[in-house]
Design a protein around this motif. Structure first.
Motif, PDB file in Angstrom:
ATOM      1  N   ALA A   3      -5.376  -7.789  -6.281  1.00 35.47           N
ATOM      2  CA  ALA A   3      -4.171  -7.087  -5.800  1.00 35.47           C
ATOM      3  C   ALA A   3      -4.574  -5.581  -7.118  1.00 35.47           C
ATOM      4  O   ALA A   3      -3.374  -6.341  -7.651  1.00 35.47           O
ATOM      5  CB  ALA A   3      -3.651  -7.435  -5.444  1.00 35.47           C
ATOM      6  N   TYR A   5      -2.261  -3.410  -4.936  1.00 34.03           N
ATOM      7  CA  TYR A   5      -0.289  -2.688  -4.689  1.00 34.03           C
ATOM      8  C   TYR A   5      -0.070  -4.122  -4.352  1.00 34.03           C
ATOM      9  O   TYR A   5      -1.034  -5.173  -3.970  1.00 34.03           O
ATOM     10  CB  TYR A   5      -0.398  -2.140  -3.568  1.00 34.03           C
ATOM     11  CG  TYR A   5      -2.314  -0.761  -4.222  1.00 34.03           C
ATOM     12  CD1 TYR A   5      -1.278   0.696  -5.532  1.00 34.03           C
ATOM     13  CD2 TYR A   5      -3.212  -0.249  -3.817  1.00 34.03           C
ATOM     14  CE1 TYR A   5      -1.435   1.411  -5.660  1.00 34.03           C
ATOM     15  CE2 TYR A   5      -3.445   0.829  -4.464  1.00 34.03           C
ATOM     16  CZ  TYR A   5      -3.161   1.355  -5.134  1.00 34.03           C
ATOM     17  OH  TYR A   5      -4.235   2.552  -6.586  1.00 34.03           O
ATOM     18  N   ASP A   6       1.042  -4.256  -4.266  1.00 33.64           N
ATOM     19  CA  ASP A   6       1.537  -5.201  -2.929  1.00 33.64           C
ATOM     20  C   ASP A   6       1.155  -5.261  -1.427  1.00 33.64           C
ATOM     21  O   ASP A   6       0.785  -3.620  -1.618  1.00 33.64           O
ATOM     22  CB  ASP A   6       3.470  -4.605  -3.639  1.00 33.64           C
ATOM     23  CG  ASP A   6       3.982  -5.360  -3.919  1.00 33.64           C
ATOM     24  OD1 ASP A   6       3.322  -6.177  -4.811  1.00 33.64           O
ATOM     25  OD2 ASP A   6       5.044  -5.275  -4.239  1.00 33.64           O
ATOM     26  N   ASN A   7       1.230  -5.860  -0.805  1.00 38.24           N
ATOM     27  CA  ASN A   7       0.476  -5.911   0.574  1.00 38.24           C
ATOM     28  C   ASN A   7       1.868  -6.811   1.198  1.00 38.24           C
ATOM     29  O   ASN A   7       1.900  -7.590   1.463  1.00 38.24           O
ATOM     30  CB  ASN A   7      -0.593  -6.348   1.141  1.00 38.24           C
ATOM     31  CG  ASN A   7      -1.381  -6.497   1.856  1.00 38.24           C
ATOM     32  OD1 ASN A   7      -0.695  -4.987   3.026  1.00 38.24           O
ATOM     33  ND2 ASN A   7      -1.461  -7.193   3.201  1.00 38.24           N
ATOM     34  N   SER A   8       2.464  -6.701   2.313  1.00 40.17           N
ATOM     35  CA  SER A   8       3.251  -6.496   3.744  1.00 40.17           C
ATOM     36  C   SER A   8       2.157  -7.570   4.561  1.00 40.17           C
ATOM     37  O   SER A   8       2.076  -6.484   5.110  1.00 40.17           O
ATOM     38  CB  SER A   8       4.597  -6.783   4.014  1.00 40.17           C
ATOM     39  OG  SER A   8       5.167  -6.524   2.222  1.00 40.17           O
ATOM     40  N   SER A   9       2.722  -8.860   5.577  1.00 39.38           N
ATOM     41  CA  SER A   9       0.949  -9.113   6.606  1.00 39.38           C
ATOM     42  C   SER A   9       2.292  -8.168   7.762  1.00 39.38           C
ATOM     43  O   SER A   9       3.211  -7.661   8.004  1.00 39.38           O
ATOM     44  CB  SER A   9       1.938  -9.881   6.534  1.00 39.38           C
ATOM     45  OG  SER A   9       2.515 -10.881   7.188  1.00 39.38           O
ATOM     46  N   GLU A  14      -2.592 -11.891   8.896  1.00 39.71           N
ATOM     47  CA  GLU A  14      -2.932 -11.346   7.102  1.00 39.71           C
ATOM     48  C   GLU A  14      -2.388 -11.575   6.973  1.00 39.71           C
ATOM     49  O   GLU A  14      -0.959 -11.879   6.316  1.00 39.71           O
ATOM     50  CB  GLU A  14      -2.634  -9.323   7.876  1.00 39.71           C
ATOM     51  CG  GLU A  14      -2.943  -8.436   6.626  1.00 39.71           C
ATOM     52  CD  GLU A  14      -2.039  -7.237   6.864  1.00 39.71           C
ATOM     53  OE1 GLU A  14      -1.800  -6.712   5.717  1.00 39.71           O
ATOM     54  OE2 GLU A  14      -1.549  -6.783   8.064  1.00 39.71           O
ATOM     55  N   THR A  16       0.020 -12.143   2.581  1.00 37.68           N
ATOM     56  CA  THR A  16       1.004 -11.095   1.668  1.00 37.68           C
ATOM     57  C   THR A  16       0.937 -10.705   0.841  1.00 37.68           C
ATOM     58  O   THR A  16       0.527 -12.656   0.087  1.00 37.68           O
ATOM     59  CB  THR A  16       2.718 -11.460   2.210  1.00 37.68           C
ATOM     60  OG1 THR A  16       2.604 -11.026   3.722  1.00 37.68           O
ATOM     61  CG2 THR A  16       3.507 -10.763   1.054  1.00 37.68           C
ATOM     62  N   ARG A  19       1.431  -7.279  -6.700  1.00 35.43           N
ATOM     63  CA  ARG A  19       0.721  -6.620  -6.767  1.00 35.43           C
ATOM     64  C   ARG A  19      -0.526  -7.749  -8.580  1.00 35.43           C
ATOM     65  O   ARG A  19       1.055  -8.099  -9.031  1.00 35.43           O
ATOM     66  CB  ARG A  19       1.122  -5.121  -8.254  1.00 35.43           C
ATOM     67  CG  ARG A  19      -0.011  -4.749  -8.614  1.00 35.43           C
ATOM     68  CD  ARG A  19       0.709  -3.462  -9.109  1.00 35.43           C
ATOM     69  NE  ARG A  19      -0.271  -2.865 -10.047  1.00 35.43           N
ATOM     70  CZ  ARG A  19      -0.078  -2.091 -11.795  1.00 35.43           C
ATOM     71  NH1 ARG A  19       1.920  -2.705 -11.993  1.00 35.43           N
ATOM     72  NH2 ARG A  19      -0.473  -2.036 -12.461  1.00 35.43           N
ATOM     73  N   TRP A  36     -11.692  -4.808   6.289  1.00 31.24           N
ATOM     74  CA  TRP A  36     -10.637  -5.855   6.225  1.00 31.24           C
ATOM     75  C   TRP A  36     -11.804  -7.181   5.363  1.00 31.24           C
ATOM     76  O   TRP A  36     -12.775  -7.711   5.785  1.00 31.24           O
ATOM     77  CB  TRP A  36     -10.517  -6.346   7.461  1.00 31.24           C
ATOM     78  CG  TRP A  36      -9.126  -5.517   7.508  1.00 31.24           C
ATOM     79  CD1 TRP A  36      -9.920  -4.117   8.626  1.00 31.24           C
ATOM     80  CD2 TRP A  36      -7.917  -5.551   7.080  1.00 31.24           C
ATOM     81  NE1 TRP A  36      -8.502  -3.238   8.350  1.00 31.24           N
ATOM     82  CE2 TRP A  36      -6.995  -3.970   7.600  1.00 31.24           C
ATOM     83  CE3 TRP A  36      -6.688  -6.381   6.800  1.00 31.24           C
ATOM     84  CZ2 TRP A  36      -6.559  -4.264   8.214  1.00 31.24           C
ATOM     85  CZ3 TRP A  36      -5.781  -5.678   6.693  1.00 31.24           C
ATOM     86  CH2 TRP A  36      -5.175  -4.972   7.371  1.00 31.24           C
ATOM     87  N   ALA A  48      -6.993  -9.739   4.321  1.00 28.71           N
ATOM     88  CA  ALA A  48      -6.262  -8.739   3.574  1.00 28.71           C
ATOM     89  C   ALA A  48      -7.211  -6.801   3.650  1.00 28.71           C
ATOM     90  O   ALA A  48      -8.173  -7.437   4.094  1.00 28.71           O
ATOM     91  CB  ALA A  48      -6.272  -8.455   2.171  1.00 28.71           C
ATOM     92  N   ARG A  52      -6.518  -2.323  -1.273  1.00 27.49           N
ATOM     93  CA  ARG A  52      -5.678  -2.680  -2.220  1.00 27.49           C
ATOM     94  C   ARG A  52      -6.375  -3.712  -2.791  1.00 27.49           C
ATOM     95  O   ARG A  52      -5.813  -4.048  -3.812  1.00 27.49           O
ATOM     96  CB  ARG A  52      -4.497  -3.546  -1.072  1.00 27.49           C
ATOM     97  CG  ARG A  52      -3.796  -2.637  -0.060  1.00 27.49           C
ATOM     98  CD  ARG A  52      -2.706  -3.000   0.293  1.00 27.49           C
ATOM     99  NE  ARG A  52      -1.818  -1.704   0.988  1.00 27.49           N
ATOM    100  CZ  ARG A  52      -1.464  -1.537   1.064  1.00 27.49           C
ATOM    101  NH1 ARG A  52      -0.338  -1.410  -0.064  1.00 27.49           N
ATOM    102  NH2 ARG A  52      -0.104  -0.636   2.150  1.00 27.49           N
TER     103      ARG A  52
END
Length: 56
Positions: A3, A5-9, A14, A16, A19, A36, A48, A52
């Motif tokens: 990752a 970057y951070d990812n919030s679902s 999706e 979460t 990084r 995706w 995801a 990212r």
């Protein structure tokens, strides 16, 4: 994939992640959804955003 970057679902399917987390890529462009990927992280499977992630 790692990752970038951070990812919030935003939806229940999706993932979460934070990084530098390492996700296992199961399928790219999952079910025709360009950009995706279907991934697994910590025992959970979900989609995801590919922009990212970087393949390692």
């Amino acid at each position: 994939a790692r990752a970038l970057y951070d990812n919030s679902s935003e939806t229940s399917d999706e993932l979460t992640f934070k990084r530098n987390d390492v996700l296992e890529v199961i399928e790219r462009d999952y079910e025709g959804m360009e950009g995706w990927w279907l991934c697994e992280l910590k025992g959970r499977t979900g989609i995801a955003p590919a922009n990212r992630l970087v393949v390692v």
